[in-house]
Design an enzyme around this catalytic site. Structure first.
Site, short mmCIF file in Angstrom:
data_model
loop_
_atom_site.label_atom_id
_atom_site.label_comp_id
_atom_site.label_asym_id
_atom_site.label_seq_id
_atom_site.Cartn_x
_atom_site.Cartn_y
_atom_site.Cartn_z
N TYR A 1 4.85 -13.57 1.65
CA TYR A 1 4.00 -12.80 0.69
C TYR A 1 4.80 -11.28 0.63
O TYR A 1 5.13 -10.59 -0.77
CB TYR A 1 2.67 -12.32 0.82
CG TYR A 1 1.62 -12.59 -0.11
CD1 TYR A 1 2.19 -13.09 -1.24
CD2 TYR A 1 0.93 -11.70 -0.27
CE1 TYR A 1 1.03 -12.27 -2.45
CE2 TYR A 1 0.76 -10.62 -1.10
CZ TYR A 1 0.73 -12.01 -2.05
OH TYR A 1 -0.10 -11.13 -3.78
N SER B 1 1.35 -5.83 -4.76
CA SER B 1 0.67 -5.55 -3.86
C SER B 1 0.21 -4.66 -3.18
O SER B 1 1.80 -4.13 -3.26
CB SER B 1 0.69 -7.39 -3.37
OG SER B 1 -1.15 -6.97 -2.21
#
Length: 253
Positions: free
Chosen positions: A159, A146
């Site tokens: 995350y 990401s």
């Protein structure tokens, strides 16, 4: 002449296949001639994905597996070995986040995010690579990271850590598996809208240097590039697909 299918005679495994980017990846690879193995922890969503493909006359082999549970991963790959006898491409797309201030984030929540996103990616890569070594066909493994591995908003610690770990894992595994002709690469998606694209505001699009929000198809194209056998000189790298947002300096006007 008919359309030459890009992944004819390839077997592709995709985790997180029940929704979002994973669902579109399943459809895209199947339509390009691949035998697709779809993996998701949500059986209903997985069956919905498979039903779409079956309506088009395309088969998808489904496994309901939560990749945060290591005891489920090895048996799945053993079954794939028995049923398919080959595995060419793996896309480690399964992932989740828990958005809490670091003062409030529980250790069990931290572990669940890291175990799903990072450990799950490692275990699926390792078990897939064992099969690829056995088949002596080489292979391509793509790990979904990401842009949050590179930059952050508040309350994204678990995350961000998992996605940053995926980038480091990617280049480590690329080096370790190179002699087996197994390529390992990562993709860092930015804002990829998996809901109602037409509901986005103009300001959502305009803040991107590319002047639009991303679509799952943008990630499909990146996966096609990285998994194309002709691109066997590309390994250990990360491909940022974000409309230029990580290169844009942000100041208050």
């Amino acid at each position: 002449m008919g359309h030459k299918q890009m992944f004819q005679d390839h077997t592709v495994l995709i985790t997180g296949a029940g929704a979002g980017i994973g669902k579109v990846l399943v459809q895209s690879y199947a339509r390009e001639g691949a035998c697709v193995i779809a993996v998701d922890r949500d059986q209903q969503k997985l069956e919905e994905t498979a039903a779409i493909m079956e309506a088009e006359g395309l088969d998808v082999l489904c496994y309901t597996v939560d990749v945060s549970k290591p005891e489920l991963i090895e048996p799945m790959f053993s079954d794939i070995d028995e049923k398919q006898g080959k595995l060419d491409i793996v896309i480690n797309n399964a992932g989740l986040g828990i958005w809490k201030h670091p003062f409030d984030l529980g250790l069990d929540e931290w572990d669940y995010v890291l175990n799903t996103n990072l450990r799950g990616t490692f275990l699926c890569t390792r078990e897939a690579a064992k099969l690829m070594r056995k088949y002596k066909r080489g292979g391509s493994i793509i790990n979904m990271s990401s842009t949050r591995a590179l930059m952050s908003e508040p309350n994204s610690e678990a995350y961000a850590a998992s996605k940053g770990g995926i980038l480091a894992l990617t280049h480590a595994m690329a080096v370790s598996l190179g002699k087996e002709r197994i390529r390992v690469n990562a993709i860092c998606p930015g804002w990829i809208e998996t809901g109602e694209y037409n509901d986005l505001r103009q300001v959502d699009h305009d803040q991107h240097p590319a002047h639009r929000v991303g679509r799952p198809e943008d990630i499909v194209k990146a996966c096609f590039y990285l998994s194309d056998p002709d691109n066997d000189f590309v390994t250990g790298t990360q491909l940022v697909v974000d409309g230029g947002m990580t290169r844009k300096m942000m100041y208050e006007e």
